[in-house]
Each structure stands twice: as C-alpha cells, then as structure tokens.
Scaffold this active site. Sequence first.
Site, PDB file in Angstrom:
ATOM      1  N   CYS A   2       0.865  -1.137   0.095  1.00 40.53           N
ATOM      2  CA  CYS A   2      -0.031   0.024   0.032  1.00 40.53           C
ATOM      3  C   CYS A   2       0.689   1.139   0.098  1.00 40.53           C
ATOM      4  CB  CYS A   2      -0.783   0.064   1.413  1.00 40.53           C
ATOM      5  SG  CYS A   2      -1.807  -1.548   1.575  1.00 40.53           S
ATOM      6  N   ARG A  27       5.154  -0.325  -6.008  1.00 33.91           N
ATOM      7  CA  ARG A  27       5.126  -0.853  -4.883  1.00 33.91           C
ATOM      8  C   ARG A  27       4.053  -2.295  -4.833  1.00 33.91           C
ATOM      9  NH1 ARG A  27       6.752   2.755  -0.479  1.00 33.91           N
ATOM     10  NH2 ARG A  27       5.425   1.623   0.962  1.00 33.91           N
ATOM     11  N   TRP A  73      -2.922  -2.962  -1.255  1.00 33.97           N
ATOM     12  CA  TRP A  73      -2.685  -4.239  -1.548  1.00 33.97           C
ATOM     13  C   TRP A  73      -3.411  -5.046  -0.464  1.00 33.97           C
ATOM     14  CZ3 TRP A  73      -0.192  -8.373   0.901  1.00 33.97           C
ATOM     15  CH2 TRP A  73       0.480  -9.185   0.115  1.00 33.97           C
ATOM     16  N   ASN A  99      -2.131   2.473   5.558  1.00 35.82           N
ATOM     17  CA  ASN A  99      -1.094   1.399   5.323  1.00 35.82           C
ATOM     18  C   ASN A  99      -0.685   0.569   6.484  1.00 35.82           C
ATOM     19  OD1 ASN A  99       1.014  -0.056   4.215  1.00 35.82           O
ATOM     20  ND2 ASN A  99       2.309   1.709   3.688  1.00 35.82           N
ATOM     21  N   GLY A 100      -0.769  -0.834   6.429  1.00 35.90           N
ATOM     22  CA  GLY A 100      -0.231  -1.387   7.480  1.00 35.90           C
ATOM     23  C   GLY A 100      -1.272  -2.435   8.005  1.00 35.90           C
ATOM     24  N   GLU A 477      17.750 -17.919  -7.057  1.00 32.46           N
ATOM     25  CA  GLU A 477      17.244 -16.526  -7.452  1.00 32.46           C
ATOM     26  C   GLU A 477      16.784 -16.708  -8.838  1.00 32.46           C
ATOM     27  OE1 GLU A 477      16.727 -13.827  -6.035  1.00 32.46           O
ATOM     28  OE2 GLU A 477      16.774 -12.429  -7.873  1.00 32.46           O
ATOM     29  N   LYS A 481      13.002 -15.414  -9.713  1.00 36.26           N
ATOM     30  CA  LYS A 481      12.889 -14.673 -10.757  1.00 36.26           C
ATOM     31  C   LYS A 481      11.840 -14.901 -11.802  1.00 36.26           C
ATOM     32  CE  LYS A 481      13.892 -11.714  -9.476  1.00 36.26           C
ATOM     33  NZ  LYS A 481      14.715 -11.608  -8.140  1.00 36.26           N
ATOM     34  N   GLU A 484       8.172 -15.398 -10.354  1.00 36.05           N
ATOM     35  CA  GLU A 484       7.482 -14.206  -9.678  1.00 36.05           C
ATOM     36  C   GLU A 484       6.734 -13.387 -10.933  1.00 36.05           C
ATOM     37  OE1 GLU A 484       9.431 -11.041  -7.493  1.00 36.05           O
ATOM     38  OE2 GLU A 484      11.193 -11.633  -8.337  1.00 36.05           O
ATOM     39  N   HIS A 500      17.642 -37.501  -4.612  1.00 36.15           N
ATOM     40  CA  HIS A 500      17.082 -37.663  -3.102  1.00 36.15           C
ATOM     41  C   HIS A 500      15.634 -37.149  -3.304  1.00 36.15           C
ATOM     42  CE1 HIS A 500      21.019 -38.384  -1.249  1.00 36.15           C
ATOM     43  NE2 HIS A 500      21.443 -37.564  -1.958  1.00 36.15           N
ATOM     44  N   LYS A 595       6.634  -4.429  -4.011  1.00 37.42           N
ATOM     45  CA  LYS A 595       7.661  -4.296  -4.016  1.00 37.42           C
ATOM     46  C   LYS A 595       8.371  -4.148  -2.682  1.00 37.42           C
ATOM     47  CE  LYS A 595      11.529  -3.039  -5.969  1.00 37.42           C
ATOM     48  NZ  LYS A 595      12.327  -4.335  -6.537  1.00 37.42           N
TER      49      LYS A 595
HETATM   50  O1  M6R Z   1      13.416  -4.722   0.061  1.00 40.95           O
HETATM   51  P1  M6R Z   1      13.666  -6.111   0.356  1.00 40.95           P
HETATM   52  O2  M6R Z   1      15.222  -6.488  -0.041  1.00 40.95           O
HETATM   53  O3  M6R Z   1      13.816  -6.469   1.855  1.00 40.95           O
HETATM   54  O4  M6R Z   1      12.697  -7.034  -0.188  1.00 40.95           O
HETATM   55  C1  M6R Z   1      12.800  -8.674   0.142  1.00 40.95           C
HETATM   56  C2  M6R Z   1      12.013  -9.307  -0.888  1.00 40.95           C
HETATM   57  O5  M6R Z   1      10.727  -8.881  -0.734  1.00 40.95           O
HETATM   58  C3  M6R Z   1      12.315  -9.047  -2.239  1.00 40.95           C
HETATM   59  O6  M6R Z   1      13.823  -9.269  -2.727  1.00 40.95           O
HETATM   60  C4  M6R Z   1      11.508 -10.034  -3.297  1.00 40.95           C
HETATM   61  O7  M6R Z   1      11.709 -11.345  -3.077  1.00 40.95           O
HETATM   62  C5  M6R Z   1      11.555  -9.690  -4.672  1.00 40.95           C
HETATM   63  N1  M6R Z   1      10.379  -9.173  -5.209  1.00 40.95           N
HETATM   64  C6  M6R Z   1      12.417 -10.628  -5.497  1.00 40.95           C
HETATM   65  O8  M6R Z   1      12.477  -9.941  -6.955  1.00 40.95           O
END
Ligand code: M6R
Length: 600
Positions: A2, A27, A73, A99-100, A477, A481, A484, A500, A595
């Site tokens: 948010c 965000r 959000w 927000n929260g 990673e 990527k 997501e 395994h 974000k």
């Molecule tokens: O702002 P941060 O690095 O603490 O965020 C952590 C994760 O939310 C962030 O890395 C998330 O996994 C990304 N969307 C990955 O691309």
Amino acid sequence: MCGIVGYIGNNDAKEILLRGLEKLEYRGYDSAGIAVISENGVQLFKEKGRIASLREVVDPNVECTCGIGHTRWATHGPPSKTNAHPHQSSSARFTLVHNGVIENYESLKREYLQGVQLVSETDTEIIVHLVELFMKEELSVEAAFRKTLSLLKGSYATALLDNEDSDRIYVGKNKSPLLVGLGDGVNVVASDALAMLQVTDRFVELMDEEIVIVTRDSVTIKTLDGIVIHREPYIAELDASDIEKGTYPHYMLKEIDEQPLVVRNIISKYQDDNGNVVLEEDIREAMKAADRIYIIAAGTSYHAGLVGKQLIEKLANKPVETHIASEFLYNMPLVSENPLFIFISQSGETADSRGVLVNVKKKGYKALTITNVPGSTLSREADYTLHTFAGPEIAVASTKAYTAQMAILALLAVDTAKNSGIEFDFDPIQELSIVATAMETLCDQKEAFEKIAREYLTVTRNCFFIGRSADYYVCLEGALKLKEISYIQAEGFAGGELKHGTIALIEEGTPVIALATHEHVNLSIRGNVKEVAARGAYPCIISMEGLHEESDRFVIPAVHEYLTPLVSVIPLQLIAYYAALHRGCDVDKPRNLAKSVTVE
Ligand code: M6R
C-alpha cells in the site's frame, strides 16, 4: 505494498495525488482511491485495478487544493471498490487512508463500535469510526485522532481529512513508512519520496507513534501524548529521471541493463585515491569484533545473503549464518557471545526483517543494514548502514539491487579480512571491474536469452534450475525470478540433492537449466545434467569460459570465482524477463506481489 499520498497547497490536488499514486504503482497494489476537499465537501473516488481506471472515474471538474490518496494491496478483504481506501466515518465527516495491519481491530470493533455499520471488510475502517466516536467526548479532532492511534496495535501509516476543515491533513505513523514533504506554501505526505518529487525534494522523517498536523504553511510533529517534536528536514538525493523508463519497454529490462553501471558506481563510492576499499571505521570495528555474523533477509536479498556468507567465511574466515527473516524469530539459533546482525534489504522497509531488527536491538546486539534506501526504517534503526547505490529499483522483480548487495558483501568481506590481518590474493576493485565488463557483454547478447526463453519456457508448466556451491544460490534466485514474473512453477536445487527426491518430477521435455561456473563442481553438475537428460529432461547448460564444453547453450565471460554470482544471474534474469514477455505477463507488476513488503 500500500502507498499513501497527501497534498495541501494551491494547485490541483487531484492531479498531484493521481501522479503521486502512479509513482507508487511499483510497490504493488490492487485498487486505489483519492479523496479531495472541494467546495461541496469531501469527494471520494475509488476503483478496483490500476490507477488508469481510477483516473477515468475522477471528476475532472472538481476544484480542490487538499486531498489524500491510496493504493491498496489487499490484506483484510479481497480487492474491490468497497474495500479500497479512503474509508469514511458514518457521518462522512472523516475520511482516512491507511497502510499497515491493525492487529486488534476485531477487539476494538467489539469494544467501541457495536452499533456502527461497517461498510468494508478492512481492518482500516475502524480507525475512521473511532475518530468520529471520540469526537463525541468533545475532544478536538487532533485529540480524537491521537486517542484513536494510541489504541491501535500493529502497523499504520495513516492520513485523515476532516470535511469541516479544508486546511489540515492529520497524519500518523507506527512501523509503516511515511514522510512529510516541505514546499513553499505547500506540504505533502508520501509513503515514499519518489511519489512527491514532483512537488519537493525536502522531506521530514516520521518516527513510530508520532502524528503530524500538516497545513499549507506548517508541519507540526507531535507524540501521541501531544508533545511537540522538532526535526530537521533532509534533501532526498533522488533524480526524478531515475524513475522514468526512458526508451525501455519495462523497468525490469532497464534495471538489468543498469547493473554494470551500478557495480562501477559501487567501486567508485567505496574506493580511496590509492585504490583501497574504504568503509566507515565503526563498521570495520564491528565486523572485527564480531565472533559470528547473522545475515537476515527475505526473498532475493536472502539469496544475496547466501552468497555473502560464502564470501565472508572464505575471505575473512569468520563464521556466518544466513537466515530467512520471517523464520528467524521462531527458529532463533543459540546466538554467539558477540554477534553482529547484518540486515540486507533493497527497500529497507521489509516488515519481516524489521521484526527481527527490533528484537535484536532489544537484546542489545549491534546491527548493520545493507540497503538501497539509506533513510529507510531498517537503515535508521540499525547501528550502521552500507548503501548499495543502485538507484531506485522500480520493477517488483529485484535485479540490480541483488548484484549491488553481493558487490557490497564482497567489499565488506575483503575489508574485514584486511582489518584482521588475513592474507588473501584477491583485488576486489580490479575483479569487480572485470565483473562490470562481463555484465555488459551479457546485456549485449539479449537475443540469445530471448531464444532460450522462447524455446524452453513458452509452453512449459515447470522449470528446474540446478547448480552446486555458489551456482546453487544463483539457481534459487533464477527460479524466484522466473516464478514471480512468468508464473511458471520453478525451483532451484542443489545438483547433488536431485536424486534424493526431486528427480521424480522429471518428465519428457522438462526444462532443466544448469549453471556450471565453478571448476571444483564442474564435473559433478555435468553428471547431474546427464542424470536428468537420461530421464527425458531438456537441459540447458550455462557455463563459464574455461570450463565450457561444446554442447553448452551459453558461455559466460570468465570472472573471479568469488564473484561468479554477479554475472551468472544475468542470463537467468533475462531468461525470466523474456519468458514472462512471451507468456503475456505484466513484467513490472506481477500479480499478487508488492515491491515493498511492509506487513508481516
Ligand atoms: O526490500 P527487500 O530487499 O527487503 O525485499 C525482500 C523481498 O521482498 C524481495 O527481494 C522480493 O523477493 C523480490 N520481489 C524478488 O524479486
């Protein structure tokens, strides 16, 4: 997650709020709304979906110079026009965005709001009803607002409009980020400075459990007890052009391409005239004094932390544990006698990491934050900060922040080793320069990755990434990527772990992307590729110069073995990008994601 904006000045508030919300789109959100005070009182506009849809319902003829806005959000109640903010009190005198998460909203509802008809399913709505309720006790609006906030448990950044007073916005903050921006005859409110750079670059940070009364000419910060606080503003060192896409179709592609520049930037920021790494003396001392390092992070930053563990242990000979922030407090290890906690966070606002930081500080441990946003909560609340200097990262999928975090961790490892009198044969400045050049070479070969994405990932429902040692961390990673942004079920595995259990999932045509950038595991990972290929998998080997074989699909330029993750991740970022593109996904704003993850 948010986002909040607020504006009080002399220009068209609705347009400034809408533009501010557009800047917060990155965000992550699923509905949006604004409320402005016009001659006819508060006008409310809300819509499910994108800001573009909200724009269509905002009456262009409303004249207004004061208002608040919100991107939501969903946490309590699904995305809908009704659940979108702002929310109003029963008489519509008060209008509020939040927000929260209000953890005790059910009990507050039971205790104070029995007879009140709630319209939405949100936790937020009770806040605005409580303000109205406490006005009946003949309190001022400010006092009713303070009383309300003092009852809330959880996190909030909130802004309130009073229909009977078009000269004031009331703002409150606890745990969720919120800034007040200062202009000339105009003041603004924003979750993030980026949203209001259109008006000002002078901002004041708010601390937890503070309120602010914002008028056109003044900003008064108070505690929840009403005690006035003075705080100096700071200049947000952000360039509005940094947050434009330019000629790029997506922020993610722009940010992938910025990685060589980011690495060079880091080299110049952390290097003295003699080519030595320079870190603040107190960070050096804290690293030297620590008997064990605990790295805490989430998502991509956690993956950078796994690489950081290897770097610090190999170079500085210091034990390191890397933990997922959201799990750390449940599975807290027996902490050593003199630990140092390192928080890695692009945004510096991740609630899971902050939860650990608060706990760690209570225990009196020292904390260092590695972040892309120096004024952020995690940066302010830790003892020390290392800035990643990656520039604003807008795409939800983190790319340049990840490579920047690993570059910083390499410098930290080297500096700690040097400071502890450990001999090593690794010139980080020179090696990072080689990395930057290799990154450029990779970014110039996008067609190759577009082709791999098209061939392997256009129709598949899953994909595996396999690697050993540091390649395994990069596979985690790469899989994150891909899933997501393309929504393909993707997993990263340690090559040796496949047999395994996971190998049972391999079917005819299953894409398996293997990284082979380390000599000591080169033969074993190639053995794993043979195992999956024998079971029908469609393998794609990405190797490093000097270790490659003819059948490899792509060969990365050679870099120092400590730094391979900074380059081997780029093919995986680009493959994910093109896979998402081919599948028609919204690359920069993937579904369900935010974000900045400011709720636990
Ligand atoms: O702002 P941060 O690095 O603490 O965020 C952590 C994760 O939310 C962030 O890395 C998330 O996994 C990304 N969307 C990955 O691309």
